[in-house]
Design a protein around this motif. Structure first.
Motif, PDB file in Angstrom:
ATOM      1  N   ASN A 232      -5.721 -18.635   0.818  1.00  0.00           N
ATOM      2  CA  ASN A 232      -6.022 -17.090   0.809  1.00  0.00           C
ATOM      3  C   ASN A 232      -5.043 -16.474  -0.119  1.00  0.00           C
ATOM      4  O   ASN A 232      -3.992 -16.683  -0.404  1.00  0.00           O
ATOM      5  CB  ASN A 232      -5.340 -16.500   2.352  1.00  0.00           C
ATOM      6  N   SER A 233      -6.120 -15.449  -0.955  1.00  0.00           N
ATOM      7  CA  SER A 233      -5.329 -14.527  -1.632  1.00  0.00           C
ATOM      8  C   SER A 233      -4.924 -13.567  -0.948  1.00  0.00           C
ATOM      9  O   SER A 233      -5.234 -13.172  -0.024  1.00  0.00           O
ATOM     10  CB  SER A 233      -6.203 -14.293  -3.091  1.00  0.00           C
ATOM     11  N   PRO A 234      -4.146 -12.455  -1.637  1.00  0.00           N
ATOM     12  CA  PRO A 234      -3.705 -11.401  -0.988  1.00  0.00           C
ATOM     13  C   PRO A 234      -4.985 -10.265  -0.549  1.00  0.00           C
ATOM     14  O   PRO A 234      -4.791  -9.680   0.434  1.00  0.00           O
ATOM     15  CB  PRO A 234      -2.791 -10.463  -2.171  1.00  0.00           C
ATOM     16  N   ILE A 235      -6.102 -10.606  -1.094  1.00  0.00           N
ATOM     17  CA  ILE A 235      -7.297  -9.740  -0.906  1.00  0.00           C
ATOM     18  C   ILE A 235      -7.550 -10.242   0.586  1.00  0.00           C
ATOM     19  O   ILE A 235      -8.201  -9.324   1.324  1.00  0.00           O
ATOM     20  CB  ILE A 235      -8.267 -10.279  -1.874  1.00  0.00           C
ATOM     21  N   GLN A 236      -7.517 -11.513   1.049  1.00  0.00           N
ATOM     22  CA  GLN A 236      -7.786 -11.911   2.407  1.00  0.00           C
ATOM     23  C   GLN A 236      -6.829 -11.731   3.392  1.00  0.00           C
ATOM     24  O   GLN A 236      -6.839 -11.855   4.795  1.00  0.00           O
ATOM     25  CB  GLN A 236      -8.126 -13.470   2.312  1.00  0.00           C
TER      26      GLN A 236
ATOM     27  N   MET B  18       0.972  -5.041   1.106  1.00  0.00           N
ATOM     28  CA  MET B  18       0.788  -5.752   0.022  1.00  0.00           C
ATOM     29  C   MET B  18       2.285  -5.776  -0.619  1.00  0.00           C
ATOM     30  O   MET B  18       2.609  -4.554  -0.898  1.00  0.00           O
ATOM     31  CB  MET B  18      -0.176  -5.844  -0.719  1.00  0.00           C
TER      32      MET B  18
ATOM     33  N   MET C 150      -0.416 -21.351  -3.894  1.00  0.00           N
ATOM     34  CA  MET C 150      -1.010 -20.462  -3.156  1.00  0.00           C
ATOM     35  C   MET C 150      -1.221 -20.965  -1.846  1.00  0.00           C
ATOM     36  O   MET C 150      -1.195 -22.198  -1.596  1.00  0.00           O
ATOM     37  CB  MET C 150      -2.449 -20.559  -3.770  1.00  0.00           C
TER      38      MET C 150
ATOM     39  N   TRP D  54       0.076 -15.670  -3.436  1.00  0.00           N
ATOM     40  CA  TRP D  54       1.081 -16.858  -4.155  1.00  0.00           C
ATOM     41  C   TRP D  54       2.197 -16.575  -4.898  1.00  0.00           C
ATOM     42  O   TRP D  54       2.685 -15.386  -4.596  1.00  0.00           O
ATOM     43  CB  TRP D  54      -0.178 -17.237  -5.222  1.00  0.00           C
TER      44      TRP D  54
ATOM     45  N   THR E  31       4.589 -17.352  -7.955  1.00  0.00           N
ATOM     46  CA  THR E  31       4.643 -17.825  -9.445  1.00  0.00           C
ATOM     47  C   THR E  31       6.240 -18.004  -9.675  1.00  0.00           C
ATOM     48  O   THR E  31       6.887 -17.218  -9.589  1.00  0.00           O
ATOM     49  CB  THR E  31       3.926 -16.825 -10.225  1.00  0.00           C
TER      50      THR E  31
ATOM     51  N   LEU F 103       3.294 -12.502  -4.644  1.00  0.00           N
ATOM     52  CA  LEU F 103       2.590 -11.277  -4.450  1.00  0.00           C
ATOM     53  C   LEU F 103       1.656 -11.743  -2.929  1.00  0.00           C
ATOM     54  O   LEU F 103       1.161 -12.621  -2.879  1.00  0.00           O
ATOM     55  CB  LEU F 103       1.638 -11.421  -5.515  1.00  0.00           C
TER      56      LEU F 103
ATOM     57  N   ARG G 173       0.374 -10.503   1.106  1.00  0.00           N
ATOM     58  CA  ARG G 173       0.341  -9.726   2.429  1.00  0.00           C
ATOM     59  C   ARG G 173       0.490 -10.709   3.645  1.00  0.00           C
ATOM     60  O   ARG G 173       0.230 -11.755   3.464  1.00  0.00           O
ATOM     61  CB  ARG G 173      -1.152  -9.425   2.676  1.00  0.00           C
TER      62      ARG G 173
ATOM     63  N   CYS H 189       5.988  -2.446  -2.837  1.00  0.00           N
ATOM     64  CA  CYS H 189       5.177  -2.134  -1.805  1.00  0.00           C
ATOM     65  C   CYS H 189       3.823  -1.943  -2.709  1.00  0.00           C
ATOM     66  O   CYS H 189       3.801  -0.751  -3.104  1.00  0.00           O
ATOM     67  CB  CYS H 189       5.367  -1.313  -0.893  1.00  0.00           C
ATOM     68  N   VAL H 190       2.878  -2.682  -2.821  1.00  0.00           N
ATOM     69  CA  VAL H 190       1.700  -2.457  -3.844  1.00  0.00           C
ATOM     70  C   VAL H 190       0.731  -1.653  -2.940  1.00  0.00           C
ATOM     71  O   VAL H 190      -0.189  -0.822  -3.558  1.00  0.00           O
ATOM     72  CB  VAL H 190       1.258  -3.744  -4.339  1.00  0.00           C
ATOM     73  N   ASP H 191       0.594  -2.039  -1.594  1.00  0.00           N
ATOM     74  CA  ASP H 191      -0.403  -1.385  -0.833  1.00  0.00           C
ATOM     75  C   ASP H 191       0.182  -1.214   0.341  1.00  0.00           C
ATOM     76  O   ASP H 191       0.563  -2.294   1.001  1.00  0.00           O
ATOM     77  CB  ASP H 191      -1.513  -2.002  -0.882  1.00  0.00           C
TER      78      ASP H 191
ATOM     79  N   GLN I 117      -5.006  -4.148   6.345  1.00  0.00           N
ATOM     80  CA  GLN I 117      -6.361  -4.369   6.435  1.00  0.00           C
ATOM     81  C   GLN I 117      -6.817  -5.118   8.041  1.00  0.00           C
ATOM     82  O   GLN I 117      -6.921  -6.322   8.075  1.00  0.00           O
ATOM     83  CB  GLN I 117      -6.824  -5.459   5.373  1.00  0.00           C
TER      84      GLN I 117
END
Lengths: 116, 291
Positions: free
Chosen positions: B88-92, B97, B176, B186, B188, B205, B207, B252-254, B258
């Motif tokens: 899962n990326s932060p998008i999922q 975020m 990840m 993920w 880094t 990075l 959520r 806090c990026v977002d 969701q």
């Protein structure tokens, strides 16, 4: 370590969309250039990233694209991409960026998707 | 690398002499007495030469996979909630975020970034806080490898989950997380020189993967994670003979959650690990009384 360079040029050939031509390497150090391009695309309801000139990308670069995506989402903008090689297309799928970024083979396809 | 060396991505095949490859007949080659054993490269028809492996970073990325599969992991590991999971990326993810950066200046250490990362990869599990285990594959931290994590939870519970080595080069590597992990995203790990001093950095990075984890992060989970990575970086610095102080920077990026991803809770590894732990007495009894 080789010097990594990145150039981004923003075009607005169609109303409502901005095309960002990416040339070079996208890494974690590319934030300023990427966000500068994003700011130049201000006002566009769709941002189309042209990756035909992408030479290199690491995981830091993918992280920046996620951040760009979040910023665009906040502004109710959509992100599209074209010109990805098979290698980078697979990375977009692996990192699941393709869930949020519409990927097309050509500029014409991407522009058509924006207008559809 | 010129684009002409890249495989086509538009579903069209490259033409050879005005014909598509399947239309072009390769020259007939007859092997007989006295025939050369090796065909000179210049005589190999162009259409049967495999396309060159393209990008400079190709070897650094994990190969595309649909689901995770664990191989060659220690028998000590509780290997649950990894096999068959997607990353899962932060998008999922579900929660807010965050981008968290933990950084230590390795004062007094003259190692190059490559040497710092090589040391970090080699000793990765050793730098973790006690009661948290990283069971990497025998082959080490390399793109595409999957590691099992057994993490300490409150109440002596162990959370079993894993990570995919998404990317690795000489100056960085990225892990990840899969479905069910506390967070989607993920981490880094990188090293770079700054003002003449090597710096080691871990950047997350993320959520929270589901509403339960989001609540947990708010109730001390974030703090625990900060302590976790500060400990890791301090251990790395100590290993390299430095006593640098760990700096933490959280953005806090977002702020939006969701809600469409709330269903991720189905994969929640903490819940599943809890059920697995509850079944331990039954499993022990079965082992004891089975013939």
């Amino acid at each position: 370590m080789a010097q990594r360079t990145l150039e981004m040029q923003v075009r607005k050939p169609h109303e409502g969309s901005a095309i960002v031509d990416v040339k070079g390497d996208i890494t974690g150090a590319s934030e300023d250039i990427l966000m500068d391009a994003y700011n130049q695309a201000e006002g566009a309801r769709a941002i189309i990233l042209n990756f035909e000139g992408l030479d290199y990308m690491n995981s830091g670069g993918i992280g920046l694209l996620v951040t760009l995506l979040v910023r665009a989402k906040r502004q109710h903008q959509k992100i599209f991409a074209f010109g990805l090689t098979e290698h980078y297309r697979q990375i977009f799928e692996l990192t699941r960026l393709d869930d949020a970024i519409g990927i097309y083979a050509t500029e014409a396809d991407a522009v058509a998707a924006v207008n559809s | 690398m010129s684009s002409s060396q890249e495989p086509r991505t538009d579903g069209q095949q490259t033409k050879v002499d005005g014909k598509r490859p399947e239309e072009t007949q390769p020259p007939e080659i007859v092997l007989g007495e006295g025939a050369p054993e090796v065909i000179p490269e210049s005589e190999i028809p162009e259409e049967v030469v495999p396309p060159e492996i393209s990008a400079r970073d190709a070897a650094n990325w994990a190969k595309q996979i649909s689901t995770l599969s664990v191989h060659d992991v220690s028998a000590e590991a509780v290997n649950k909630n990894v096999d068959g999971k997607r990353v899962n990326s932060p998008i999922q993810g579900f929660g807010k975020m965050w981008q968290k950066t933990y950084r230590v200046r390795l004062v007094g250490c003259d190692a190059s970034p490559e040497e710092v990362i090589a040391t970090w990869k080699e000793n990765f599990p050793k730098f973790w806080p006690a009661n948290n285990r990283f069971f990497g594959p025998l082959t080490g931290i390399a793109p595409g490898e999957v590691a099992v994590l057994n993490l300490a939870l409150p109440g002596r519970l162990k959370l079993s989950t894993g990570v995919l080595v998404l990317y690795a080069d000489e100056e960085s590597f990225t892990l990840m997380t899969p479905q069910g992990h506390m967070f989607a995203g993920w981490i880094t790990f990188s090293a770079f020189p700054k003002d003449g001093v090597p710096v080691a950095q871990a950047q997350v990075l993320m959520r929270a993967n589901d509403p339960m984890y989001e609540v947990g992060l708010g109730l001390g989970g974030h703090k625990k994670e900060d302590v976790f990575w500060a400990h890791t970086l301090a251990s790395l610095a100590s290993h390299l003979g430095s006593e640098g102080e760990v700096e933490t920077n959280v953005v806090c990026v977002d702020k939006k959650r969701q809600w469409s991803k709330a269903g991720n809770i189905w994969h929640n590894a903490a819940i599943r690990s809890g059920f697995y732990a509850m079944g331990a007495p039954g499993r022990a009894a079965r082992r004891r009384f089975s013939p």
